[in-house]
Every structure is written in structure tokens, then in C-alpha cells.
Scaffold this active site. Structure first.
Site, PDB file in Angstrom:
ATOM      1  N   TRP A  36       9.119  -6.808   7.426  1.00  6.98           N
ATOM      2  CA  TRP A  36       8.359  -7.521   8.450  1.00  6.98           C
ATOM      3  C   TRP A  36       8.121  -8.945   7.979  1.00  6.98           C
ATOM      4  O   TRP A  36       8.130  -9.234   6.781  1.00  6.98           O
ATOM      5  CB  TRP A  36       7.042  -6.814   8.753  1.00  6.98           C
ATOM      6  CG  TRP A  36       6.075  -6.689   7.610  1.00  6.98           C
ATOM      7  CD1 TRP A  36       5.922  -5.629   6.770  1.00  6.98           C
ATOM      8  CD2 TRP A  36       5.108  -7.669   7.180  1.00  6.98           C
ATOM      9  NE1 TRP A  36       4.935  -5.877   5.851  1.00  6.98           N
ATOM     10  CE2 TRP A  36       4.416  -7.124   6.072  1.00  6.98           C
ATOM     11  CE3 TRP A  36       4.762  -8.943   7.623  1.00  6.98           C
ATOM     12  CZ2 TRP A  36       3.411  -7.806   5.409  1.00  6.98           C
ATOM     13  CZ3 TRP A  36       3.747  -9.635   6.965  1.00  6.98           C
ATOM     14  CH2 TRP A  36       3.084  -9.068   5.865  1.00  6.98           C
ATOM     15  N   GLU A  79      -4.852 -13.740  -1.867  1.00  3.69           N
ATOM     16  CA  GLU A  79      -3.415 -13.632  -1.623  1.00  3.69           C
ATOM     17  C   GLU A  79      -2.715 -14.993  -1.747  1.00  3.69           C
ATOM     18  O   GLU A  79      -1.579 -15.066  -2.225  1.00  3.69           O
ATOM     19  CB  GLU A  79      -3.159 -13.055  -0.221  1.00  3.69           C
ATOM     20  CG  GLU A  79      -3.644 -11.638   0.000  1.00  3.69           C
ATOM     21  CD  GLU A  79      -2.769 -10.589  -0.659  1.00  3.69           C
ATOM     22  OE1 GLU A  79      -1.744 -10.962  -1.278  1.00  3.69           O
ATOM     23  OE2 GLU A  79      -3.104  -9.392  -0.568  1.00  3.69           O
ATOM     24  N   GLU A 114       4.942 -10.239  -1.554  1.00  3.78           N
ATOM     25  CA  GLU A 114       3.535 -10.630  -1.574  1.00  3.78           C
ATOM     26  C   GLU A 114       3.311 -11.972  -0.864  1.00  3.78           C
ATOM     27  O   GLU A 114       2.243 -12.187  -0.269  1.00  3.78           O
ATOM     28  CB  GLU A 114       3.045 -10.735  -3.028  1.00  3.78           C
ATOM     29  CG  GLU A 114       2.894  -9.404  -3.741  1.00  3.78           C
ATOM     30  CD  GLU A 114       1.609  -8.693  -3.362  1.00  3.78           C
ATOM     31  OE1 GLU A 114       0.670  -9.361  -2.895  1.00  3.78           O
ATOM     32  OE2 GLU A 114       1.542  -7.455  -3.542  1.00  3.78           O
ATOM     33  N   HIS A 117       1.881 -12.078   2.675  1.00  3.16           N
ATOM     34  CA  HIS A 117       0.502 -11.678   2.957  1.00  3.16           C
ATOM     35  C   HIS A 117      -0.389 -12.889   3.226  1.00  3.16           C
ATOM     36  O   HIS A 117      -1.101 -12.947   4.234  1.00  3.16           O
ATOM     37  CB  HIS A 117      -0.066 -10.862   1.797  1.00  3.16           C
ATOM     38  CG  HIS A 117       0.722  -9.632   1.491  1.00  3.16           C
ATOM     39  ND1 HIS A 117       0.490  -8.857   0.368  1.00  3.16           N
ATOM     40  CD2 HIS A 117       1.748  -9.040   2.162  1.00  3.16           C
ATOM     41  CE1 HIS A 117       1.335  -7.836   0.368  1.00  3.16           C
ATOM     42  NE2 HIS A 117       2.111  -7.928   1.436  1.00  3.16           N
ATOM     43  N   GLU A 167      -3.349  -3.391  -7.552  1.00  2.91           N
ATOM     44  CA  GLU A 167      -2.642  -3.148  -6.294  1.00  2.91           C
ATOM     45  C   GLU A 167      -3.332  -2.044  -5.489  1.00  2.91           C
ATOM     46  O   GLU A 167      -3.361  -2.091  -4.259  1.00  2.91           O
ATOM     47  CB  GLU A 167      -1.178  -2.782  -6.568  1.00  2.91           C
ATOM     48  CG  GLU A 167      -0.348  -3.898  -7.173  1.00  2.91           C
ATOM     49  CD  GLU A 167       0.125  -4.938  -6.157  1.00  2.91           C
ATOM     50  OE1 GLU A 167      -0.378  -4.937  -5.011  1.00  2.91           O
ATOM     51  OE2 GLU A 167       0.989  -5.748  -6.510  1.00  2.91           O
ATOM     52  N   THR A 170      -6.431  -3.748  -3.858  1.00  3.39           N
ATOM     53  CA  THR A 170      -6.123  -4.575  -2.688  1.00  3.39           C
ATOM     54  C   THR A 170      -5.694  -3.705  -1.506  1.00  3.39           C
ATOM     55  O   THR A 170      -5.995  -4.039  -0.353  1.00  3.39           O
ATOM     56  CB  THR A 170      -5.026  -5.605  -3.017  1.00  3.39           C
ATOM     57  OG1 THR A 170      -3.904  -4.952  -3.617  1.00  3.39           O
ATOM     58  CG2 THR A 170      -5.550  -6.664  -3.960  1.00  3.39           C
ATOM     59  N   ASP A 199       2.201  -2.555   1.959  1.00  2.00           N
ATOM     60  CA  ASP A 199       2.911  -3.200   0.844  1.00  2.00           C
ATOM     61  C   ASP A 199       2.188  -2.961  -0.473  1.00  2.00           C
ATOM     62  O   ASP A 199       2.791  -2.619  -1.494  1.00  2.00           O
ATOM     63  CB  ASP A 199       3.001  -4.716   1.076  1.00  2.00           C
ATOM     64  CG  ASP A 199       4.168  -5.126   1.959  1.00  2.00           C
ATOM     65  OD1 ASP A 199       4.988  -4.264   2.316  1.00  2.00           O
ATOM     66  OD2 ASP A 199       4.245  -6.321   2.290  1.00  2.00           O
ATOM     67  N   GLU A 200       0.868  -3.169  -0.458  1.00  2.00           N
ATOM     68  CA  GLU A 200       0.093  -3.034  -1.687  1.00  2.00           C
ATOM     69  C   GLU A 200       0.166  -1.606  -2.223  1.00  2.00           C
ATOM     70  O   GLU A 200       0.250  -1.389  -3.445  1.00  2.00           O
ATOM     71  CB  GLU A 200      -1.370  -3.417  -1.447  1.00  2.00           C
ATOM     72  CG  GLU A 200      -1.595  -4.788  -0.829  1.00  2.00           C
ATOM     73  CD  GLU A 200      -1.296  -5.946  -1.768  1.00  2.00           C
ATOM     74  OE1 GLU A 200      -0.629  -5.742  -2.803  1.00  2.00           O
ATOM     75  OE2 GLU A 200      -1.745  -7.063  -1.476  1.00  2.00           O
ATOM     76  N   HIS A 203       3.574  -1.150  -3.840  1.00  2.00           N
ATOM     77  CA  HIS A 203       3.617  -1.862  -5.118  1.00  2.00           C
ATOM     78  C   HIS A 203       2.808  -1.125  -6.187  1.00  2.00           C
ATOM     79  O   HIS A 203       3.210  -1.072  -7.359  1.00  2.00           O
ATOM     80  CB  HIS A 203       3.081  -3.285  -4.946  1.00  2.00           C
ATOM     81  CG  HIS A 203       3.919  -4.141  -4.056  1.00  2.00           C
ATOM     82  ND1 HIS A 203       3.453  -5.304  -3.473  1.00  2.00           N
ATOM     83  CD2 HIS A 203       5.201  -4.006  -3.629  1.00  2.00           C
ATOM     84  CE1 HIS A 203       4.401  -5.839  -2.736  1.00  2.00           C
ATOM     85  NE2 HIS A 203       5.465  -5.066  -2.809  1.00  2.00           N
TER      86      HIS A 203
END
Length: 327
Positions: A36, A79, A114, A117, A167, A170, A199-200, A203
Site C-alpha cells: 500500500w 514515525e 516504515e 507511515h 515494534e 508501536t 506493518d508494525e 516487523h
């Protein structure tokens, strides 16, 4: 500073892991084509209905509470300080930065994912009409300029403990901001936060896997690194956050107070993350440890209950602070 023999051993472990890293990169990272992008979740300025969509965005953003908006801004500043985090990785010992090396590929890919974000949240805040963008940008400038001290020195073992923890933190923060945004009627922001939290979470799983693999081949040194990070306590990467004219780190305290009041991220969450790492890394059943590492394991296993006793005595912060970021 770790002894040179210890750092040499760490280098051998990381080199040993590179084949595993490269063979799983397609799981650890998403391709650019399948990822995305910030533009997917915001009004398109090329379209005739752009201003109509911005108006709707602003109306929904107007329903966010003061504390929720403050936490969202603080998360965004965190971020946006991404250049610090990439530079920190490049300072770690034994992470080969040759272009075709697996560790270099991971660092580049993680940074690229990252980077979206801050871009996405920044544009949302700008369009919301509720943020003094210059004050927000000043805080971001300060945070990158001031740097941070995460307590990892140049040790990749400690760094991977830190990122496994951070991670997850967040992920929790973004996910809960999204939940509160939905309750306030801002489904667009809720979706934005959900994508970032996803995503976090991915990760976090990757970094936890790195530590798991290190435990398989160097359990005692990995245990000692884990213990050292927990004794120091995991600090958030934005712990030096400040506003114009405010002492370094003071604004971060007010930001975390707001997060605690909302239940976005609390001391209990900190302990829950530790519990999850102890469980996922099978710390209790870890074998092949030196006497020193056994003592380190004992400290780690006893820590969650100690932290919970402290958390139970901590009152929810009552003082509400007026941030320069919010108009």
C-alpha cells in the site's frame, strides 16, 4: 563496549543467519508492487471531488478528542524520525552493508516500508485542519537533530531485543488509536492506523525471529543481552521529544501521559510485551546456558511480576497539557 572476541563471535552468528534471512525475505518484506502507499488512503488532489473529500475528512477529524489528537501527532513525529532509526542500524557492528548482503537488503526494505507511515499520517494531519503544522515540524526537526540513546550501544543482539519490543509497542499504539478513531466516527483514520499497525506487527515478528535464531546458536550471549536491555528498560525512540522553547524530553512525558489516560499504551502493555517475548523465545526452558546466563534468565523470569506490582501503584496522569501542535 563488548570485547573484540565477543563481537567476532556475533559477526559469525549474523553471517550464519544470512542464508536464512535471504531465503525468507519474501515473507519478511512485501514487494513494492504489492505494498500500500499513502496516496491509497487520502483524497486525490487530481480529482474534481478533492475538496469535497477533504471537507469530509476535516469534519470527521473534528470529532477526535484533544488527547487522541495529541497522541496521533506524537505517534506521527515518532514515525517521521525515521532517518535516526536507519542511521542507528548502520552504526551496529557486524551488520554487513554490502548491497547484496541479506542484512543490507532487510535494512533497506524495512526502512522503505516504515517510511510510508510518517508520510501518510503527516498528510492526514495537514488535511485535518486541526494541527499547527509548523510546530509539529519543529518537533520532528528537534527529534531528528537531538538523536536518541536506546542503550544498545553498537550491539546487534541488544538492538534486536529493542526492535522486537518497540515494534510491538508501536503496533499496540497505532491499533488502539485506530479503534478510538472509529469510535469517534473517523473510519478513514481508523483504516490508516490499522494499515500501519499491520506493518508494525509483521516487523515485530521478523525481529523476534532474528532473536529466536540467535538463541539457537548463541543462547548465553543472547540471554545476557536480553537481561541487559531489561535492566536498562526499553525507552521509546522519541524519548527526547520536545516543542519549541521546551526542555528536551519534557514534551514526551506529556505525550505519554495522554496515551496512558486514553489507554493507548500503558505500563501494563510494557509488561505484557515482556511476557510475550518470554513465551515466544521459550526463555523458561532455554538450555545450554552458562552460570551467568542462568542468573540473567532468573532475573528476566521474575521481572514481569515485579513490574506489575509497580504498575498497580501508578496513578493515571490527571494533568492535561496544552500542546503547541494543536491549534
Amino acid at each position: 563496549m563488548l570485547p573484540s572476541s565477543t563481537m567476532t563471535a556475533r559477526g559469525e552468528v549474523l553471517q550464519h543467519m544470512e542464508g536464512f534471512l535471504k531465503s525468507n525475505m519474501g515473507t519478511f518484506l512485501k514487494s513494492v508492487e504489492d505494498s500500500w502507499q499513502p496516496a491509497d488512503y487520502l483524497p486525490d488532489s487530481r480529482q474534481d471531488n478533492f475538496f469535497d473529500e477533504v471537507k469530509v475528512l476535516r469534519e470527521r477529524a473534528g470529532n477526535l478528542s484533544y488527547d487522541l489528537l495529541a497522541v496521533l501527532i506524537g505517534d506521527t513525529i515518532t514515525e517521521e524520525a525515521l532517518p535516526n532509526y536507519e542511521a542507528w542500524f548502520h552504526e551496529l557492528d557486524n551488520l554487513n552493508r554490502d548491497r547484496d548482503n541479506g542484512w543490507a537488503e532487510w535494512i533497506r526494505g524495512w526502512t522503505a516500508e516504515e517510511n510510508r507511515h510518517g508520510d501518510l499520517l503527516n498528510r492526514y494531519l495537514y488535511l485535518s485542519g486541526r494541527v499547527n503544522m509548523r510546530e509539529f515540524e519543529v518537533s520532528t526537526h528537534y527529534l531528528i537533530n537531538d538523536g536518541f540513546d536506546l542503550g544498545t550501544a553498537r550491539d546487534p543482539y541488544r538492538a534486536f531485543v529493542y526492535t522486537s519490543y518497540q515494534e510491538q509497542a508501536t503496533n499496540i499504539s497505532h491499533r488502539r488509536v485506530g479503534q478510538l478513531a472509529r469510535t469517534a466516527g473517523d473510519d478513514q483514520l481508523s483504516k490508516i492506523c490499522g494499515m500501519i499497525a499491520g506493518d508494525e506487527n509483521r516487523h515485530a515478528r521478523v525481529y523476534k525471529t532474528f532473536v529466536e535464531k540467535i538463541f539457537e546458536v548463541d543462547p548465553s550471549e543472547m540471554m545476557l543481552a536480553f537481561e541487559d536491555m531489561m535492566r536498562k528498560k526499553i525507552v521509546m525512540p522519541a524519548h527526547y521529544m520536545r516543542e519549541m522553547g521546551i526542555e528536551m524530553g519534557k514534551t514526551f512525558g506529556h505525550f505519554t501521559d495522554a496515551a496512558q489516560r486514553l489507554g493507548v499504551y500503558t505500563s501494563s502493555d510494557y509488561t505484557d510485551i515482556l511476557d510475550s517475548l518470554i513465551h515466544d523465545w521459550k526463555i523458561e526452558k532455554m538450555g545450554g546456558l552458562t552460570g551467568q546466563a542462568e542468573k540473567a534468565r532468573d532475573y528476566i523470569m521474575a521481572l514481569p511480576s515485579r513490574l506489575r506490582r509497580v504498575a498497580d501503584r501508578m496513578p493515571v496522569p490527571k494533568l492535561e497539557y496544552k500542546f503547541k501542535w494543536i491549534s
